[in-house]
Enzyme design. Structure first.
Site, mmCIF file in Angstrom:
data_model
loop_
_atom_site.group_PDB
_atom_site.id
_atom_site.type_symbol
_atom_site.label_atom_id
_atom_site.label_comp_id
_atom_site.label_asym_id
_atom_site.label_seq_id
_atom_site.Cartn_x
_atom_site.Cartn_y
_atom_site.Cartn_z
ATOM 1 N N CYS A 165 37.963 26.172 88.553
ATOM 2 C CA CYS A 165 37.054 25.146 89.058
ATOM 3 C C CYS A 165 37.493 24.530 90.377
ATOM 4 O O CYS A 165 36.736 23.772 90.979
ATOM 5 C CB CYS A 165 36.852 24.044 88.016
ATOM 6 S SG CYS A 165 38.345 23.084 87.671
ATOM 7 N N HIS A 199 42.390 29.730 79.055
ATOM 8 C CA HIS A 199 43.346 30.767 79.465
ATOM 9 C C HIS A 199 44.305 31.097 78.321
ATOM 10 O O HIS A 199 44.580 32.270 78.058
ATOM 11 C CB HIS A 199 44.127 30.297 80.696
ATOM 12 C CG HIS A 199 45.236 31.227 81.091
ATOM 13 N ND1 HIS A 199 45.021 32.480 81.627
ATOM 14 C CD2 HIS A 199 46.598 31.084 81.008
ATOM 15 C CE1 HIS A 199 46.177 33.073 81.848
ATOM 16 N NE2 HIS A 199 47.158 32.248 81.490
ATOM 17 N N HIS A 218 40.351 24.386 81.428
ATOM 18 C CA HIS A 218 40.448 25.813 81.738
ATOM 19 C C HIS A 218 41.788 26.408 81.315
ATOM 20 O O HIS A 218 41.875 27.610 81.064
ATOM 21 C CB HIS A 218 40.196 26.036 83.232
ATOM 22 C CG HIS A 218 38.756 25.822 83.607
ATOM 23 N ND1 HIS A 218 38.360 24.995 84.637
ATOM 24 C CD2 HIS A 218 37.614 26.291 83.046
ATOM 25 C CE1 HIS A 218 37.039 24.989 84.717
ATOM 26 N NE2 HIS A 218 36.552 25.759 83.763
ATOM 27 N N CYS A 221 42.985 24.446 90.532
ATOM 28 C CA CYS A 221 42.647 25.235 89.337
ATOM 29 C C CYS A 221 41.958 26.529 89.777
ATOM 30 O O CYS A 221 41.039 26.508 90.606
ATOM 31 C CB CYS A 221 41.735 24.429 88.419
ATOM 32 S SG CYS A 221 41.045 25.379 87.047
ATOM 33 N N HIS A 238 49.258 33.305 76.030
ATOM 34 C CA HIS A 238 50.503 32.892 76.677
ATOM 35 C C HIS A 238 50.847 31.497 76.166
ATOM 36 O O HIS A 238 50.043 30.578 76.271
ATOM 37 C CB HIS A 238 50.327 32.872 78.201
ATOM 38 C CG HIS A 238 50.078 34.234 78.779
ATOM 39 N ND1 HIS A 238 49.625 34.438 80.077
ATOM 40 C CD2 HIS A 238 50.203 35.480 78.230
ATOM 41 C CE1 HIS A 238 49.491 35.731 80.295
ATOM 42 N NE2 HIS A 238 49.833 36.392 79.193
ATOM 43 N N HIS A 253 53.262 25.909 52.039
ATOM 44 C CA HIS A 253 53.865 25.489 53.318
ATOM 45 C C HIS A 253 54.007 26.648 54.296
ATOM 46 O O HIS A 253 54.227 26.417 55.492
ATOM 47 C CB HIS A 253 55.242 24.877 53.091
ATOM 48 C CG HIS A 253 55.228 23.636 52.258
ATOM 49 N ND1 HIS A 253 54.446 22.552 52.550
ATOM 50 C CD2 HIS A 253 55.906 23.314 51.116
ATOM 51 C CE1 HIS A 253 54.639 21.610 51.637
ATOM 52 N NE2 HIS A 253 55.512 22.044 50.760
ATOM 53 N N CYS A 276 54.307 23.841 74.624
ATOM 54 C CA CYS A 276 54.129 25.103 73.902
ATOM 55 C C CYS A 276 52.892 24.976 73.012
ATOM 56 O O CYS A 276 52.829 24.108 72.141
ATOM 57 C CB CYS A 276 55.348 25.436 73.054
ATOM 58 S SG CYS A 276 55.130 26.959 72.076
ATOM 59 N N CYS A 307 50.848 28.392 84.048
ATOM 60 C CA CYS A 307 51.256 29.263 82.937
ATOM 61 C C CYS A 307 52.595 29.888 83.281
ATOM 62 O O CYS A 307 52.760 30.489 84.350
ATOM 63 C CB CYS A 307 50.196 30.338 82.719
ATOM 64 S SG CYS A 307 50.683 31.559 81.485
ATOM 65 N N HIS A 366 13.936 1.317 24.248
ATOM 66 C CA HIS A 366 13.133 0.128 24.572
ATOM 67 C C HIS A 366 13.065 -0.855 23.408
ATOM 68 O O HIS A 366 12.668 -2.014 23.599
ATOM 69 C CB HIS A 366 11.705 0.520 24.955
ATOM 70 C CG HIS A 366 11.604 1.298 26.227
ATOM 71 N ND1 HIS A 366 12.138 0.863 27.414
ATOM 72 C CD2 HIS A 366 11.030 2.511 26.492
ATOM 73 C CE1 HIS A 366 11.897 1.761 28.356
ATOM 74 N NE2 HIS A 366 11.223 2.770 27.821
ATOM 75 N N CYS A 396 62.481 26.451 71.343
ATOM 76 C CA CYS A 396 61.314 26.962 70.615
ATOM 77 C C CYS A 396 61.360 28.474 70.642
ATOM 78 O O CYS A 396 61.904 29.082 71.579
ATOM 79 C CB CYS A 396 60.019 26.395 71.193
ATOM 80 S SG CYS A 396 59.056 27.486 72.223
#
Length: 1151
Positions: free
Chosen positions: A1072, A1100, A1096, A1069, A1106, A215, A1119, A1081, A612, A1049
């Site tokens: 793009c 990143h 994207h 973005c 990150h 675990h 997260c 972020c 046989h 977290c």
């Protein structure tokens, strides 16, 4: 029945080497056309003489090629056979325990109980003992982070209070000042065995260690585990010993999520886990534990989960998982090392597993694994909390590692229906990735047989699981393992008219010489032989026939020729009767030695062959049916109808054996042979799959008819895994007899097939788990002297306990082979429940649990945490990883995962400004502890479910849920199976929430709507509250998910302050330029698009590591490391600033 291959363009399987077989003229593979042997003539024509000469040259050329190919096989020197089973057992591992709970199940008494059992059974002195060593920090860092290792190291200096505080931040964990050193010692123990096995010091080994490890995750303790022993061992083997492929088998009753997460993107490690799941209600409550999780990226298809959805699973269920899934994939994967996370908490009597497996069952699983990786197998102890059962389970596996035969299963049966369903779904998930799992695309026609089968299934009642005492296993002590019978007098049977007849006296001489050259004969007990007595022959043959054959001893040459012509493919000489009598008698002697315990198994190098031979007629080179006579002799010795399995792998159908037992349910006859639609010897339909026996013997005749040449190892192994072994285990024989003809071997002039010596070794090994190891191989056909010698030697190696050699890279089973296997399965499904593991053509239609609208439960139904004394309310990285991201997987129930999900069906046609702004829904919840986990449930303000959800729901809410868009990115992005868009994207609100009906009286979805809901969600049983207005058409586009996020977290420390220029969630973005589904972020505040656009933000995260990102659409926070949504006070400022940026006002409610 025919079968067509799957279009390669629709498959995602990895390219595998597929050696092309040279074209072969079918005329050269039949046994001299109609006859098995040519009818002798006193004056052959010139054409016949030329033909014989040509055949001889061809046979010699094939034989020379085969000899050249066999020279590289590592079959010969006895000195090369590794022996010895290593054992690591160190008393220092008992020097830690739970300081604040004496009843904690993972304690020192576990190893003490095991030691007592091993001493009692004399196993310690039989093993090669190895001193445990501590794992170095650099070795632990192969899997775990340095920061995590350093933190664990500091626990050596903590007091009890500090240890308890730290332990409480994890799930089901306790800490002791010696925990770190013992965990290092446990990991090092497994590494010591890796060095010993891969360094050729020993053949296999077991590490009896604690704490367990499977675990433990990269930077996280979990479920009693600190360091992941098998994961570190796999990486260690790859780094130090340059192992390329490792198989990890986890049979602990709990899913080894730590091991899975470590390797789920790695194609060099195949992870297989079979565990209790119960639709996510059993610890660790992860969607990632279900069958649909198959790995990510390059590792997709290399994670295999077999989830049990009920308690009481038995040996038959576990064995079925190995036969139908693990072994086929493993043979294709071809591991060089096998590591087993060997938990024994699935044994009958274990308080946590609540399963009903037996020690004998684990012996069987161990035996099946020993045929892989050249026998390089290491077991590392994991769980097991019934001390008696644990000790017996460990000793059973150790007995098997030492080469002792597997005990017979007390109640083998067939896999239960729940197991069949789990296996079917797992097969469906894996089929795109493994060629060996491809099923024949033809579905059976509905006929009376199918109707009858359904009736049989309905009438079969599965016995409920009842706690009972573990069966007592016995382990025989034998001076000799393998008996051998041979007598050169059997060479006197010869063809007086044809010196080139394939059934030549040299056959047995060459085999025996080769066994002696390899030192195998000296390792066997050579038994004296005798002719079969008349009484023994008369159990299978008529008195008239025996007298007729005996009369040939005094016939002249011309009379012998004439008498031989009265039969099919027969030659007779004056010595024929004596040789046939001696062959049958020698086989009976071997049966006597096996049943008396003088030897465990045996090899009969005898001729003439026998399968046989009919009750009153010779046929196909055969006179007395040695295998049939041996079966009846065994039953006579036992004084009862002993259950006997006869496996006939001769390339020709054993028509005689089949006829002798076709009405007898005590003898199961299974034959794999060339049939060629009735045109291959012995001709006709006797060898067809439709021949199933008569009267009481119906279903006990099983034919697998090959309709063409070039069948090889992959085809025979597929038949073994899918058909032969499942039926054999269900039949549970007390003796196995093999009609071991080797004319399906590579290079045989009559068979035209391509089975290798290594292939025969594996077939033998797989049969050796049956009948307490009582198996006898009796030579039948095989007419290439080199191939039969090598093949029989390979089988003898297996009988002596040597690991089967590694197979050459297997091609996938041929489509026509799969068609034959499938045809036989369809015929016998009505007789054998073990064959009812079906291909799921439609998951929604076959889903074991339909989706219905349910009311919110008013009372909790807690499920115990893994450690009953430890709460499971902490939510760091551990088990939340992948729990939420798995929403994109097509599978069954979410179960009660830590990230509680409720399906919401929205009212259509009522747009709202509030809902278009990505409103956070706060609601009153009832806290429900499931295994110690506090989860949010929809409930009413007045406990009757009458309240309404809106933006200003009471501040008294104890939990919260957000309607959110899908996670922006994660490893789940790489899970490629197609799923409905609603399941991939939890989406934006498009309807008014003001009319959502949360009352107890909410209507259930009618049956006609259930299918639609199931289709929309990929067949998921949400097992949670569905919100619906209760009328109108149900549209899949209006289904959403409400997910309870983590309240904390460990990666919140990565969140940086908002830049001075502020937070602009309307940016495109960065890569793009899209404005759709972007995320920010929270470390560098760069904006990228989600996985559903161009992924994207995924790239990143992978480049920057990150962890936390904010949705520009609904302001939810995800997260990556925890694989979960997070809602915490530290994020509120960012959310409020983003809200103000979007809407020009503060959020309407505070944290």
């Amino acid at each position: 029945m025919t079968s067509t291959g799957q279009d390669s363009s629709t498959r995602q399987r990895r390219s595998r080497h597929n050696p092309q077989s040279p074209p072969q003229d079918s005329s050269t593979t039949s046994k001299r056309s109609v006859k098995k042997g040519a009818v002798p003539r006193s004056s052959p024509s010139l054409a016949e003489v030329k033909k014989k000469g040509k055949m001889k040259k061809l046979s010699q050329a094939v034989e020379e090629d085969l000899i050249e190919g066999l020279q590289g096989l590592d079959l010969n020197p006895e000195s090369r056979v590794l022996v010895g089973t290593g054992l690591v057992f160190d008393e220092q591992l008992n020097e830690f325990h739970c300081l604040w709970d004496d009843s904690f199940p993972e304690g020192p008494e576990r190893l003490l109980a095991i030691k007592e059992q091993l001493i009692l059974e004399g196993l310690l002195e039989r093993c090669v003992s190895f001193q445990a060593r501590f794992a170095e920090k650099e070795e632990l860092m192969l899997v775990h982070s340095l920061e995590y290792i350093d933190l664990m190291q500091t626990t050596q200096y903590m007091n009890e209070g500090e240890l308890r505080i730290l332990a409480d931040t994890y799930d089901s964990v306790y800490l002791h000042p010696n925990s770190y050193s013992c965990a290092c010692l446990a990991t090092g123990s497994v590494l010591r065995l890796v060095d010993a096995v891969l360094g050729a010091e020993i053949r296999n080994g077991m590490a009896v260690v604690r704490p367990p490890g499977h675990h433990a995750q990269h930077s996280l303790m979990d479920g009693y585990c600190m360091f992941n022993h098998v994961a570190v061992a796999a990486r260690y083997a790859q780094k130090k010993h340059h192992i390329q492929r490792v198989l990890i088998v986890d049979w602990d009753v709990h899913h080894g999520q730590g091991t899975q997460f470590i390797f789920d993107q790695d194609p060099s490690v195949l992870y297989f886990s079979i565990h209790r799941y119960e639709q996510g209600r059993f610890w660790p409550h992860l969607k990632a534990s279900n069958w649909s999780t198959t790995g990510f990226g390059q590792g997709q298809g290399y994670t295999i989960n077999v989830p049990w959805n009920q308690v009481g699973m038995r040996d038959a269920d576990y064995i079925a998982a190995f036969l139908h899934i693990l072994l086929p994939v493993a043979f294709e994967f071809q591991p060089q090392l096998i590591l087993v996370a060997a938990g024994f908490d699935a044994l009958l009597g274990d308080p946590k597993g609540e399963m009903a497996a037996t020690p004998a069952g684990f012996a069987q699983l161990t035996h099946l694994l020993m045929g892989l990786a050249g026998g390089k197998l290491i077991l590392s102890l994991e769980g097991g909390y019934n001390l008696h059962a644990l000790a017996k389970g460990v000793s059973a596996s150790l007995h098997t590692l030492l080469g002792d035969p597997c005990p017979m299963l007390d109640s083998p049966g067939a896999p239960c229906r729940s197991a069949q369903t789990s296996l079917s779904y797992t097969l469906e998930a894996l089929e795109p990735f493994w060629e060996t799992l491809v099923r024949s695309v033809e579905s059976p026609e509905e006929d009376n047989d199918d109707v009858e089968e359904n009736k049989v299934e309905e009438n079969e009642e599965e016995r409920p699981w009842e706690a009972a005492a573990l069966p007592m296993d016995t382990w025989p002590v034998l001076q000799y393992r393998t008996g051998l019978v041979y007598d050169e007098r059997m060479m006197s049977h010869c063809n007086l008219w044809d010196n080139h007849h394939p059934e030549t006296p040299q056959r047995i001489l060459r085999i025996m010489c080769h066994l002696e050259e390899l030192g195998l004969a000296s390792r066997c007990l050579i038994l004296p032989v005798r002719p079969a007595m008349d009484a023994e022959l008369l159990t299978c043959h008529s008195a008239d026939y025996v007298e007729r054959l005996q009369a040939t001893e005094k016939m002249k040459t011309r009379e012998l020729h004439r008498e031989g012509a009265n039969f099919d493919s027969i030659y007779i000489c004056p010595s024929t009767f004596a040789c046939a009598q001696l062959a049958a008698g020698a086989t009976c002697c071997l049966v006597e030695a096996v049943l008396s315990g003088e030897v465990l198994n045996g090899v009969a190098v005898v001729r003439p062959p026998g399968h046989h031979a009919e009750q009153d007629a010779a046929c196909g080179f055969c006179f007395f049916n040695s295998v049939a006579v041996a079966a009846r002799h065994a039953q006579a010795i036992a004084g009862r109808p002993l259950r006997i399995l006869i496996v006939d792998w001769d390339v020709h159908h054993g028509n005689g054996t089949q006829h002798m037992f076709e009405d007898d349910p005590s003898v199961l006859y299974m034959s794999l042979h060339r049939y060629d639609r009735g045109t291959f010897f012995p001709m006709g339909d006797e060898g067809s799959s439709s021949q199933v026996g008569h009267a009481a013997g119906t279903g006990f005749t099983v034919n697998v008819p090959w309709n063409g040449p070039r069948m090889g190892d992959a085809d025979y192994l597929a038949a073994w895994h899918r058909l032969v072994l499942p039926i054999a285990y269900e039949f549970n024989p007390e003796l196995v007899l093999v009609s071991a003809g080797f004319d399906a071997a590579q290079g045989d002039p009559l068979g035209g097939c391509q089975v290798t010596p290594e292939g025969y070794a594996h077939l033998t090994h797989l049969l050796m788990g049956l009948a307490n190891g009582h198996i006898i191989l009796i030579l039948e056909g095989g007419y290439n002297l080199a191939s039969i010698s090598e093949s029989m030697a390979a089988c003898t190696h297996s009988l002596l306990g040597d690991p089967p050699p590694l197979l050459a890279l297997l091609r996938p089973p041929q489509p026509r082979a799969l068609a034959s296997i499938t045809e036989t399965i369809q015929v016998h499904r009505r007789y054998w429940r073990s064959l009812r593991i079906m291909k799921m053509e439609d998951k929604e239609e076959h889903s074991s649990s339909n989706i219905v609208t349910k009311k919110s439960p008013k009372t909790a139904n807690p499920v115990l945490a893994k450690g009953t004394s430890m709460p499971k309310g902490n939510m760091p990285e551990r088990s939340m990883r992948k729990a939420t991201s798995a929403l994109c997987s097509k599978e069954s129930s979410l179960g009660k995962t830590k990230s509680k999900t409720a399906k919401v069906v929205l009212t259509q046609g009522q747009p709202s400004e509030r809902t278009s702004r990505g409103v956070t829904l706060y609601h009153t919840t009832s806290k429900e502890t499931e295994g110690g986990v506090t989860t949010g449930h929809f409930a009413s303000e007045a406990a009757t479910g009458e309240g309404m959800l809106n933006q200003t729901t009471s501040q008294e809410a104890m939990g919260e849920a957000e309607l959110i868009q899908s996670p922006p990115a994660s490893n789940a992005d790489k899970q490629t199976p197609e799923v409905p868009p609603v399941q991939e994207t939890t989406a934006q609100l498009v309807g008014s929430l003001s009319t959502l009906d949360l009352s107890d009286g909410a209507q259930e979805v009618p049956e006609s709507e259930e299918a639609l809901v199931g289709e929309a969600t990929g067949g998921q049983d949400m097992n949670n509250l569905m919100l619906t207005r209760g009328f109108g058409d149900l549209d899949a586009r209006d289904i959403f998910y409400a997910v309870t996020p983590l309240s904390w977290c460990p990666h919140l420390v990565a969140v940086c302050p908002v830049p001075a220029e502020g937070l602009d969630v309307t940016q495109p973005c960065k890569t793009c330029g899209t404005l759709q589904e972007n995320w920010v972020c929270l470390t560098c505040y760069q904006v990228y698009c989600s996985r559903y656009i161009n992924a994207h933000m995924v790239h990143h995260h992978e480049a920057s590591e990150h962890p936390l990102v904010l949705s520009c659409v609904d302001l939810s926070t995800w997260c990556y490391v925890c694989q979960a949504y997070v809602h915490h006070q530290d994020l509120q400022d960012m959310k409020n600033m983003a809200y103000r940026n979007k809407f020009g006002e503060d959020m309407p409610c505070s944290y």
